[in-house]
Design an enzyme around this catalytic site. Sequence first.
Site, PDB file in Angstrom:
ATOM      1  N   GLU A 331       4.694  -5.528  -0.621  1.00 12.94           N
ATOM      2  CA  GLU A 331       3.118  -7.103  -0.717  1.00 12.94           C
ATOM      3  C   GLU A 331       4.527  -7.867  -0.377  1.00 12.94           C
ATOM      4  O   GLU A 331       3.863  -9.036  -1.776  1.00 12.94           O
ATOM      5  CB  GLU A 331       3.132  -6.834  -2.754  1.00 12.94           C
ATOM      6  CG  GLU A 331       1.985  -5.335  -2.686  1.00 12.94           C
ATOM      7  CD  GLU A 331       1.709  -4.557  -3.989  1.00 12.94           C
ATOM      8  OE1 GLU A 331       0.772  -4.302  -4.186  1.00 12.94           O
ATOM      9  OE2 GLU A 331       2.791  -5.454  -4.864  1.00 12.94           O
TER      10      GLU A 331
HETATM   11  C1  TNX Z   1       1.079  -2.150  -6.684  1.00 11.95           C
HETATM   12  S1  TNX Z   1       3.014  -0.041  -5.598  1.00 11.95           S
HETATM   13  C2  TNX Z   1       2.666  -2.702  -6.404  1.00 11.95           C
HETATM   14  C3  TNX Z   1       2.792  -3.228  -8.251  1.00 11.95           C
HETATM   15  C4  TNX Z   1       1.535  -3.071  -8.809  1.00 11.95           C
HETATM   16  C5  TNX Z   1       1.118  -1.567  -9.044  1.00 11.95           C
HETATM   17  C6  TNX Z   1      -0.431  -1.738  -8.766  1.00 11.95           C
HETATM   18  C7  TNX Z   1       3.870  -1.249  -5.068  1.00 11.95           C
HETATM   19  C8  TNX Z   1       4.581  -0.627  -4.527  1.00 11.95           C
HETATM   20  N1  TNX Z   1       3.400  -2.751  -5.899  1.00 11.95           N
HETATM   21  O1  TNX Z   1       3.370  -4.142  -8.082  1.00 11.95           O
HETATM   22  O2  TNX Z   1       1.851  -2.954  -9.960  1.00 11.95           O
HETATM   23  O3  TNX Z   1       0.266  -1.970  -7.254  1.00 11.95           O
HETATM   24  O4  TNX Z   1      -0.621  -0.235  -9.864  1.00 11.95           O
END
Ligand code: TNX
Length: 516
Positions: A331
Amino acid sequence: MRFSSISFSAAVLLLLSVACSEPAKEKRAAIDNLIPKPSSVKADTGSFQLAANTTLNIDTANLELKKLAGYFNTLIKPATGFELAVKPAANDSTGIDLIIDTTIKKSPEAYTLSINGKKVTIKAGGGAGVFYGIQTIRQLLPDAIEATTKSEANWAIPAATIEDEPSYEYRGSMLDIARHFFGPKDIKRYIDLISFYKMNTLHLHLSDDQGWRIEIKSWPKLTEIGSTTQVGGGKGGFLSQEEYKDLVQYAADRYITIIPEIDMPGHTNAALASYSELNCNDTATKLYSGIEVGFSTLCTNKEVTYKFLDDVIRELAALTPGKYLHIGGDESHATKKEDYIPFMEKVQLLVKKHGKLAIGWDEVANSKLEPNTVAQYWADSANSVMAISKGAKLIMSPARKAYLDMQYDSTSKLGLHWAGYIEVDTAYTWDPANLEPGIKRENIWGVEAPLWTETIVTMDDIEYMVFPRLPGYAEIAWTPTASRSWDEYKVRLGYHGPRMKAMQIDYYPSKKIDWK
Ligand code: TNX
């Protein structure tokens, strides 16, 4: 006529209600309730009686077996009051034999366990297998074995022969101690809980926008500033290096490897708030206690960023006996793709420089991958397939199946639901090797269930989200898909209710399960 038909139906009703209340009292043999389900179980008649004078027989020159015998004693002592004597194994000895036989050609995690009236024998090619054999014995003992104070029970272990080995090599869970901080006591409990189900990896998410949770001696403000809050604005916290080392050892004694994660280049606000020079505009950000994602990035074209990461990775590598460091990479919406790619390549080289291998969330596949870099599938199958095409193995953590922070249903008070609701059956009924076209059995290193903690504040919250789903993930990783079925598993899980209660686990009492 009329009267007798009424009394007849009343009698039927009475019988029915007696019959219906019966199964609740019914006891099933512990041997039928093991989780994860072993490769082969042959029940026999009779049982081995564990008593104060039972001996643990080992090769006393083997320090690993000495430790395992000590572990066995710490497990059973609170409830039984027994401290079993540890003796050199002799051919005719009665009691419990713990044997490491290095000529066994199977995985060191495989074990055989045989139990009869005179003896219990655990035999494995490595200490891990002996440890898993001990966990199986633990499940075969009455639930009262989990009590923390002396408890009256018949400590009988039912006679059987069990042969067992894991399907996947990597079996883990992730705990996010960045969104809300959890300290050594909670992390140790987490380790104990996952080790009961024969998991072998704890992935610790040590940094994120809301907090930096591991002491880095060369960059002290990371914790002086970056650890001081958490989601909701609480005081946060961090692990000192001494505490971290102690956790690594505690985990290793339970055959669990800790994989530390420093998430980057996004999810880095806590670092950006601690050191102005890590920002492209040389201005420190404010500490953050919300739950948005994707707004922060390290300044990828500054030299100091790589000096910083070199130091962090060096210190982390020195704390880590395991082979892997997790470099996040998810992300990174605030990082341009043309900056993200060379950044992830450079960081993989830093990991290599310090003698470790890298794991990244599936987005890492956009960059060139070093040999043995592992990609962790969470959301994007195209990324994951790309990682495979670049030679990487995958850890399977599909959010819609394996995210422990997803709500059970729309009434769940904790958790998120962006990836869907995950009831106990949804959590169990999937096959890692048959989830996405292009991801096959041979591409998969293993399975991990992550717990993100935006909404999770206390150990009770952790337990409520993790249980009863985690035993299912452990079974997906341990037991081959062909030997698993929901209809059969849900009965075993129902019988684990009293066990979880005895372990003081505050689990979600899913209506999908007929709890005993
Ligand atoms: C996605 S999964 C994220 C996290 C969040 C999560 C909440 C991932 C690699 N990144 O930063 O905490 O969703 O469900």
